[in-house]
Design a protein around this motif. Sequence first.
Motif, PDB file in Angstrom:
ATOM      1  N   UNK A 103      -3.120  -7.911  -1.478  1.00  0.00           N
ATOM      2  CA  UNK A 103      -3.286  -6.720  -0.665  1.00  0.00           C
ATOM      3  C   UNK A 103      -4.130  -5.764  -1.491  1.00  0.00           C
ATOM      4  N   UNK A 104      -5.182  -5.254  -0.918  1.00  0.00           N
ATOM      5  CA  UNK A 104      -6.049  -4.404  -1.714  1.00  0.00           C
ATOM      6  C   UNK A 104      -6.864  -3.465  -0.861  1.00  0.00           C
ATOM      7  N   UNK A 105      -7.634  -2.652  -1.530  1.00  0.00           N
ATOM      8  CA  UNK A 105      -8.429  -1.618  -0.872  1.00  0.00           C
ATOM      9  C   UNK A 105      -9.668  -1.336  -1.692  1.00  0.00           C
ATOM     10  N   UNK A 106     -10.704  -0.851  -1.031  1.00  0.00           N
ATOM     11  CA  UNK A 106     -11.883  -0.431  -1.768  1.00  0.00           C
ATOM     12  C   UNK A 106     -11.493   0.651  -2.773  1.00  0.00           C
ATOM     13  N   UNK A 107     -10.626   1.573  -2.339  1.00  0.00           N
ATOM     14  CA  UNK A 107     -10.240   2.705  -3.196  1.00  0.00           C
ATOM     15  C   UNK A 107      -9.501   2.256  -4.453  1.00  0.00           C
ATOM     16  N   UNK A 108      -8.881   1.061  -4.403  1.00  0.00           N
ATOM     17  CA  UNK A 108      -8.131   0.570  -5.564  1.00  0.00           C
ATOM     18  C   UNK A 108      -9.051  -0.239  -6.472  1.00  0.00           C
ATOM     19  N   UNK A 109     -10.297  -0.459  -6.064  1.00  0.00           N
ATOM     20  CA  UNK A 109     -11.153  -1.513  -6.576  1.00  0.00           C
ATOM     21  C   UNK A 109     -10.365  -2.814  -6.494  1.00  0.00           C
ATOM     22  N   UNK A 117       0.075  -3.123 -14.030  1.00  0.00           N
ATOM     23  CA  UNK A 117      -0.584  -1.822 -14.171  1.00  0.00           C
ATOM     24  C   UNK A 117      -0.635  -1.011 -12.902  1.00  0.00           C
ATOM     25  N   UNK A 118      -0.170  -1.573 -11.766  1.00  0.00           N
ATOM     26  CA  UNK A 118      -0.210  -0.829 -10.509  1.00  0.00           C
ATOM     27  C   UNK A 118       1.152  -0.177 -10.262  1.00  0.00           C
ATOM     28  N   UNK A 119       1.119   1.093  -9.938  1.00  0.00           N
ATOM     29  CA  UNK A 119       2.325   1.851  -9.635  1.00  0.00           C
ATOM     30  C   UNK A 119       2.407   1.962  -8.114  1.00  0.00           C
ATOM     31  N   UNK A 121      -5.193   0.626 -11.958  1.00  0.00           N
ATOM     32  CA  UNK A 121      -6.142   0.783 -13.069  1.00  0.00           C
ATOM     33  C   UNK A 121      -7.575   1.001 -12.577  1.00  0.00           C
ATOM     34  N   UNK A 122      -7.941   0.365 -11.465  1.00  0.00           N
ATOM     35  CA  UNK A 122      -9.328   0.459 -11.008  1.00  0.00           C
ATOM     36  C   UNK A 122      -9.556   1.557  -9.998  1.00  0.00           C
ATOM     37  N   UNK A 148      -5.330  11.403  -1.114  1.00  0.00           N
ATOM     38  CA  UNK A 148      -4.409  11.413  -2.247  1.00  0.00           C
ATOM     39  C   UNK A 148      -3.176  12.260  -1.941  1.00  0.00           C
ATOM     40  N   UNK A 149      -2.030  11.854  -2.523  1.00  0.00           N
ATOM     41  CA  UNK A 149      -0.854  12.709  -2.433  1.00  0.00           C
ATOM     42  C   UNK A 149      -0.970  13.773  -3.529  1.00  0.00           C
ATOM     43  N   UNK A 150      -0.057  14.753  -3.507  1.00  0.00           N
ATOM     44  CA  UNK A 150      -0.152  15.826  -4.500  1.00  0.00           C
ATOM     45  C   UNK A 150      -0.009  15.304  -5.925  1.00  0.00           C
ATOM     46  N   UNK A 151       0.822  14.257  -6.090  1.00  0.00           N
ATOM     47  CA  UNK A 151       0.975  13.728  -7.442  1.00  0.00           C
ATOM     48  C   UNK A 151       0.010  12.590  -7.753  1.00  0.00           C
ATOM     49  N   UNK A 152      -1.094  12.484  -6.970  1.00  0.00           N
ATOM     50  CA  UNK A 152      -2.184  11.599  -7.369  1.00  0.00           C
ATOM     51  C   UNK A 152      -2.089  10.155  -6.914  1.00  0.00           C
ATOM     52  N   UNK A 153      -1.171   9.853  -5.999  1.00  0.00           N
ATOM     53  CA  UNK A 153      -1.118   8.502  -5.448  1.00  0.00           C
ATOM     54  C   UNK A 153      -2.127   8.374  -4.316  1.00  0.00           C
ATOM     55  N   UNK A 154      -2.675   7.180  -4.165  1.00  0.00           N
ATOM     56  CA  UNK A 154      -3.576   6.943  -3.040  1.00  0.00           C
ATOM     57  C   UNK A 154      -2.750   6.535  -1.825  1.00  0.00           C
ATOM     58  N   UNK A 155      -3.035   7.194  -0.684  1.00  0.00           N
ATOM     59  CA  UNK A 155      -2.357   6.833   0.556  1.00  0.00           C
ATOM     60  C   UNK A 155      -3.128   5.689   1.190  1.00  0.00           C
ATOM     61  N   UNK A 156      -2.458   4.568   1.410  1.00  0.00           N
ATOM     62  CA  UNK A 156      -3.167   3.412   1.967  1.00  0.00           C
ATOM     63  C   UNK A 156      -3.345   3.510   3.464  1.00  0.00           C
TER      64      UNK A 156
END
Lengths: 662, 265
Positions: free
Chosen positions: A391-397, A419-421, A435-436, A452-460
């Motif tokens: 499962x991936x996204x352009x935003x995650x590289x 390395x993915x949270x 990481x990417x 992005x969420x306030x604490x820097x997570x990417x919303x998928x």
Amino acid sequence: MTAASPAAQNQAKGDTFPKLLLDNAATRPDRPAMREKDLGIWRTWTWAEVKDEVMRFALGLEQLGLKEGETVAIIGGNKPRLYWTFMAAQSLGAIPVPVYADAIAEELAFVLDNADCAFAVCQDQEQVDKVLGEQEKLPKLRVAIYDEQRGLRDYDHTHLHAFTTVQEMGAALTHEGPDAAKRWEDKIAAGSPDAPSTILYTSGTTGQSKGVILRAGRAVQAARDTAAFDHLSDADEVLAYLPLAWVGDHYLNYAQGLVCGFCMACPEGSDTVPHDLREIGPTFYFAPPRVFEGLLTNVTIRMEDAGAIKRWLFKKYMAVAKEHGEAILDGKPVGSGARLSYWLGERLIYGPVKNVLGFSRIRVAYTAGEAIGPDLFSFFRSLGINLKQLYGQTEAFLYVTAQKDGEVRPDTVGPAMPGVDLKIADNGEVLFKSPGMFVEYHKAPEKTAEALTEDGYIKTGDAGIFEADGQLKIIDRAKDVGKLEDGRLFAPKYLENKLKFFPEIREAVTYGHDRPFVAAMLNIDLAAVGNWAERNNIAYASYQELAQHPRVAEIIRESVAATNKALADEPMMAGMQIKRFLVLHKELDADDGELTRTQKVRRSFVADRYAPLIDALYGGAEDCFVRTEVTFEDGRRGFIEATVKVHDAETAPVPAMAEAAE
Amino acid sequence: MNMHAAPVAAGETLLSVEDVTLSFGGVKAIRGVSFDIRKGEIRAIIGPNGAGKTSMLNVINGFYHPQGGVITYKGAPRSRMKPHDAAATGIARTFQNVALFKGMTTLDNIMSGRTLQMKTNFFWQLIRGGPALREEVEHRKRVEDIIDFLEIEAIRKTPVGRLPYGLQKRVELGRALAMEPELLLLDEPMAGMNLEEKEDMCRYILDVREEFGTTIALIEHDMGVVMDISDRVVVLNYGEKIADGTPETVQADQDVIDAYLGVPH
């Protein structure tokens, strides 16, 4: 983490892609780096040769005035010279911006303008024409370069150059002495891992596409992690056939190739991929589910045309594979009798089938992008192909989750990558840090903030749940999950995927949010249904005619009924049974905006476009006349007219709850 | 359409037809027609059904022998010649109804267009060794260039009988190109094609001229195509020439309009 594995130790050194190129050219100069089939013959470049080609092109670009921080559009198919353009641009600190080769001129102009491209490197006349046609919208574009000269001889060459001419300009410098090469290598050595490495434009499932800025150091690190995860090395080989502008190709082939030093083969053309696959026999392979679906359809059709003995063998040993294949692949205990049968099957059936498909050497194969049918997934795995999901996204590289060898299921996408949270928000949306992960969207801070969420997570934007063993399961797009009028759950994607698992249904679009019941618009699969029609002596002239054939409606009705039956068994989903459906008179097409370039349905666009059909579905009409504007590949427009029949579907009774029965 | 304007060829005359008459028994297919084809141009021959277009092509190609008139090719008047003589002097053609070897692959069909260029004797070809092998490699290279040019790599090893019509037309063009002709005669290259295939074919025809410098004479019914790609057009009606000139002049010619639309009585 597997950082200490032998494969990881053999990875090329460097924190930018050009540094990896230099390291590969130094440590494995004679290993194959790239292949291309041209004039029917595979031609190979070693890492040392690739470095040389890239250097000459880069020095030529520099003389044409390409500066650090400027952007270079790359438009075309999977061609070695276009991949070299990535490396050459990055070596100068410029940023490559790949564009989908089949993008229409307006889409192309949008990307080139949005990314402020100063240079455009095109594969051929088709792409050059698109760029030149939109020139007045692109004041910042200074130079266009083409790979294939054909048809371009008479064009004005003031700002247009052949790839080879640019390379000759670079070669002239290197012939003068070693200074130019030294200077180029020094420039690479000084390259910063914090500088942008590429801008990849998203496919635009949700409207206008956005430029995702990736940073060199992060991109290289992401590729290192996944290459170690799957033990990739310079002995691996891939066929680069996915769209150049898509994150999948850029990541799996370009980034992992440079990190591991493996060989990337470029097909002769987009329609020769099946032949080329067979000739190359890749060890690492990625394909979206629909490619696997096409392959299975082909195998099935060809087996139906085969002789009686072959059919019997195929049936017998596929049953063996179905029973034991996956267990053997996953290293689970299997009886020796079963192992013997499977071994025989491998000699007689699985081996030859894999060979025909070009899958004989595959060590690791991935699929992603859409849900894959359980039968389809098992078919390939039971043949002994290590097919997994990610499962991936352009935003995650790319990678967010991926399945580990031996822990593979069709309905999940695996646990978080090293390395993915990863976490799930209260509203069910999947959030991650990787990481990417990307820096920002190009020139769209408000969109970056939204993502992005306030604490820097990417919303998928995807709704998902964790299974008990930590594997993630994706249900639908978070914003698409809706409710019927009576409040029952409606997850359109979940439903559409179930429908699409039937070979005769190619595409499905369902509606139900705020509606009294669920209705579906379907596309038949022309290959599968066409073959069926041939065998049943049904004559047809076009997709439109076949789609409206009463006997085709019968098969589709059965598939819909079977879907409803399966839904009835799932308490959460029972309300989503389809009451009415129709078969669309035309295939949904990206040129008409109905699909994205990555072939995903744009549901609301389709709803607007076919509003009369939706009215007919919910209004109880038996048929409906529609007139639809279509865009041909050259951009011209025309109309298709048809009377589309609307059918009632058979719904299944929901099994009574235990307590209700008492 | 997406085509850049073709440079009007001002080359010398490659072939000229003077006062040619052809009849089959009492039927006069061609009556005293004269026109010329210049080096490097795309020359269209148009006209309603039965106007004598294909007969004209057959005359140029040496398949029919005209009862009267003179044909001059490369400066020399041509006497009775056979189609294979025409081929040997650099005239290649494609047919209105595709005439390929259906059971052979695309590759072999195009390779058959190289037959005239094969020089080694039967013995060497039989054992496929020595000069014959070298020659075959050389010819294969030329054939691969054509396959690349026409973008038919994916069907290289497919028997042509299994291909859709549009692709068969393309293979036939490939076979004609394999002869490295100076003059290429195309009999309705776009017949039965859809819009996309037509556009592709237009592009190939223009590219053939640009890449190989081939002179092209074509018969075509699609007026859009004719007006777009040809330099000069000759119009036949009932075996007679009724107009000759650039697409614009021909298009405006009253006789041509009458021939196509009919005349009120």
